[in-house]
Design a protein around this motif. Structure first.
Motif, PDB file in Angstrom:
ATOM      1  N   HIS A 132      22.548 -16.203 -11.919  1.00  0.00           N
ATOM      2  CA  HIS A 132      20.898 -14.891 -11.504  1.00  0.00           C
ATOM      3  C   HIS A 132      19.776 -15.822 -11.856  1.00  0.00           C
ATOM      4  N   PHE A 133      18.664 -15.161 -10.621  1.00  0.00           N
ATOM      5  CA  PHE A 133      17.110 -15.340 -11.296  1.00  0.00           C
ATOM      6  C   PHE A 133      16.309 -14.090 -11.099  1.00  0.00           C
ATOM      7  N   VAL A 134      15.348 -13.734 -12.104  1.00  0.00           N
ATOM      8  CA  VAL A 134      14.426 -13.059 -11.960  1.00  0.00           C
ATOM      9  C   VAL A 134      13.490 -13.793 -12.344  1.00  0.00           C
ATOM     10  N   PHE A 135      13.367 -13.410 -10.905  1.00  0.00           N
ATOM     11  CA  PHE A 135      11.586 -14.043 -10.598  1.00  0.00           C
ATOM     12  C   PHE A 135      10.617 -13.203 -10.294  1.00  0.00           C
ATOM     13  N   GLU A 136       9.579 -13.450 -10.835  1.00  0.00           N
ATOM     14  CA  GLU A 136       8.184 -12.896 -11.109  1.00  0.00           C
ATOM     15  C   GLU A 136       7.276 -13.063 -10.117  1.00  0.00           C
ATOM     16  N   ILE A 137       6.335 -12.736  -9.088  1.00  0.00           N
ATOM     17  CA  ILE A 137       5.447 -12.856  -8.004  1.00  0.00           C
ATOM     18  C   ILE A 137       4.856 -11.447  -7.862  1.00  0.00           C
ATOM     19  N   THR A 138       3.280 -12.105  -8.073  1.00  0.00           N
ATOM     20  CA  THR A 138       2.445 -11.615  -8.405  1.00  0.00           C
ATOM     21  C   THR A 138       1.496 -12.318  -7.004  1.00  0.00           C
ATOM     22  N   GLY A 139       0.960 -10.741  -6.220  1.00  0.00           N
ATOM     23  CA  GLY A 139      -0.620 -11.033  -4.821  1.00  0.00           C
ATOM     24  C   GLY A 139      -0.747  -9.880  -4.237  1.00  0.00           C
ATOM     25  N   ARG A 140      -1.208 -10.386  -2.846  1.00  0.00           N
ATOM     26  CA  ARG A 140      -1.029  -8.876  -2.379  1.00  0.00           C
ATOM     27  C   ARG A 140       0.152  -8.635  -2.144  1.00  0.00           C
ATOM     28  N   THR A 141       0.447  -7.018  -1.287  1.00  0.00           N
ATOM     29  CA  THR A 141       0.930  -6.350  -1.587  1.00  0.00           C
ATOM     30  C   THR A 141       2.231  -6.890  -0.431  1.00  0.00           C
ATOM     31  N   SER A 142       1.247  -7.325   0.920  1.00  0.00           N
ATOM     32  CA  SER A 142       1.996  -8.160   2.429  1.00  0.00           C
ATOM     33  C   SER A 142       3.005  -9.312   1.587  1.00  0.00           C
ATOM     34  N   LYS A 143       2.007 -10.099   0.684  1.00  0.00           N
ATOM     35  CA  LYS A 143       3.021 -11.483   0.226  1.00  0.00           C
ATOM     36  C   LYS A 143       4.125 -10.635  -0.672  1.00  0.00           C
ATOM     37  N   LEU A 144       4.281 -10.057  -0.957  1.00  0.00           N
ATOM     38  CA  LEU A 144       5.286  -9.552  -1.702  1.00  0.00           C
ATOM     39  C   LEU A 144       6.754  -9.364  -0.925  1.00  0.00           C
ATOM     40  N   GLU A 145       5.799  -8.289  -0.042  1.00  0.00           N
ATOM     41  CA  GLU A 145       7.290  -8.090   0.894  1.00  0.00           C
ATOM     42  C   GLU A 145       7.776  -8.996   1.578  1.00  0.00           C
ATOM     43  N   THR A 146       7.117 -10.100   2.113  1.00  0.00           N
ATOM     44  CA  THR A 146       7.327 -11.249   3.022  1.00  0.00           C
ATOM     45  C   THR A 146       8.460 -11.961   1.917  1.00  0.00           C
ATOM     46  N   PHE A 147       8.011 -12.059   0.529  1.00  0.00           N
ATOM     47  CA  PHE A 147       8.843 -13.248  -0.073  1.00  0.00           C
ATOM     48  C   PHE A 147      10.508 -12.007  -0.259  1.00  0.00           C
ATOM     49  N   ILE A 148      10.482 -10.730  -0.635  1.00  0.00           N
ATOM     50  CA  ILE A 148      11.688  -9.809  -1.005  1.00  0.00           C
ATOM     51  C   ILE A 148      11.936 -10.203   0.706  1.00  0.00           C
ATOM     52  N   ASN A 149      11.270 -10.048   1.341  1.00  0.00           N
ATOM     53  CA  ASN A 149      12.580  -9.923   3.152  1.00  0.00           C
ATOM     54  C   ASN A 149      13.328 -11.829   2.906  1.00  0.00           C
ATOM     55  N   LEU A 150      12.865 -12.320   2.370  1.00  0.00           N
ATOM     56  CA  LEU A 150      12.912 -13.554   2.405  1.00  0.00           C
ATOM     57  C   LEU A 150      14.677 -13.900   1.296  1.00  0.00           C
ATOM     58  N   MET A 151      14.570 -12.955   0.706  1.00  0.00           N
ATOM     59  CA  MET A 151      15.212 -12.586  -0.587  1.00  0.00           C
ATOM     60  C   MET A 151      16.240 -12.052  -0.506  1.00  0.00           C
ATOM     61  N   LYS A 152      16.425 -11.367   0.736  1.00  0.00           N
ATOM     62  CA  LYS A 152      18.097 -11.096   1.386  1.00  0.00           C
ATOM     63  C   LYS A 152      18.958 -11.459   1.522  1.00  0.00           C
TER      64      LYS A 152
END
Lengths: 174, 174
Positions: A132-152
């Motif tokens: 596994h990895f745990v990623f830390e990401i910061t930014g605007r909420t919309s950027k975080l949501e895009t990244f989370i959706n890509l990880m699904k």
């Protein structure tokens, strides 16, 4: 948290900062105001401003019609231990940042792809095993949501987000 | 937020994650449990886990004696729309990260020194004029507090913090 408030206009998203005395029950009253009237809370964060000043800052991201947003600010301002209510969205485009910790446990090509995307989004690896990895990401909420959706599809296990912190641009305080 | 709880043992700091149904009033009940019994809330964040699953994750950093921490977890678990309560501190040393936006408006050598320290702490500049900087810094709460204290004599104007997000180490979910 969703709302039962009737929709009476075009919804706007607002980040509101509330400076309160750091005493028991203040947060409960602020949250109670939202839940009692069915106002939306998209995210809420509360932290001490400093030990010395004995004040906390609550940042609430909410959405609603312009009339509802006005109601929220007016009612927050009337709560007794509230020192200041600032609608950072009205003051201009605030600096708004959120942090998320994202656990991904993909295998093979999925694991490699999650790493590639993490690099593209400038996410940091803050914990890892061969599984596994745990990623830390910061930014605007919309950027975080895009990244989370890509990880699904790549083995997303769990997400812990902070909600947004927001501060007005320019040299002045709220 | 401070507590009126009597001190009945050596205080421990715990990060507790609570998975709840995303319905009106849930946050108010969780916060009400803390304020009603005088439990400490050092920071609290609430965000949607995802739109589809209709769940929110609340992360509370609290401190208290081991007996109080046990009480908190037990009472959280009995709230109706709560799906899971995980004490991330008990499960080991969690990955815990917070984000802060820090506005500093120093002049001359103070301005230069604030930039130097920002570089040392790997803070990013996210807004600036000739009069001010807004720094974004992420890390453990103690690191953020050290940086904020260093900025105080250098023209600190305002701080907006998110509170901690926390996730257990290893590949498993909470």
């Amino acid at each position: 948290m969703p709302s039962e408030q009737p929709n009476t206009g075009k919804d706007e998203r607002h980040a509101i900062a509330v400076l309160v005395d750091n005493e028991p029950g203040v947060l409960a009253r602020v949250v109670g105001l939202f839940s009692g009237r069915g106002y939306n809370i998209d995210s809420l964060t509360v932290t001490e401003v400093s030990h010395e000043e004995n004040q906390s800052r609550i940042t609430i991201v909410t959405h609603g019609s312009p009339a509802i947003i006005e109601q929220i600010k007016s009612q927050l301002g009337r709560l007794v231990p509230v020192h200041a209510v600032t609608d950072l969205t009205i003051k201009g485009d605030p600096v708004e940042r959120e942090l998320a910790l994202i656990k991904v446990a993909g295998k093979g090509e999925k694991r490699v792809e999650s790493l590639r995307l993490a690099e593209a989004f400038r996410a940091q690896i803050v914990d890892a095993t061969t599984e596994h990895f745990v990623f830390e990401i910061t930014g605007r909420t919309s950027k975080l949501e895009t990244f989370i959706n890509l990880m699904k599809p790549l083995g997303l296990v769990e997400v812990a987000r902070t909600g947004a912190a927001a501060i007005a641009r320019g040299p002045e305080a709220m």
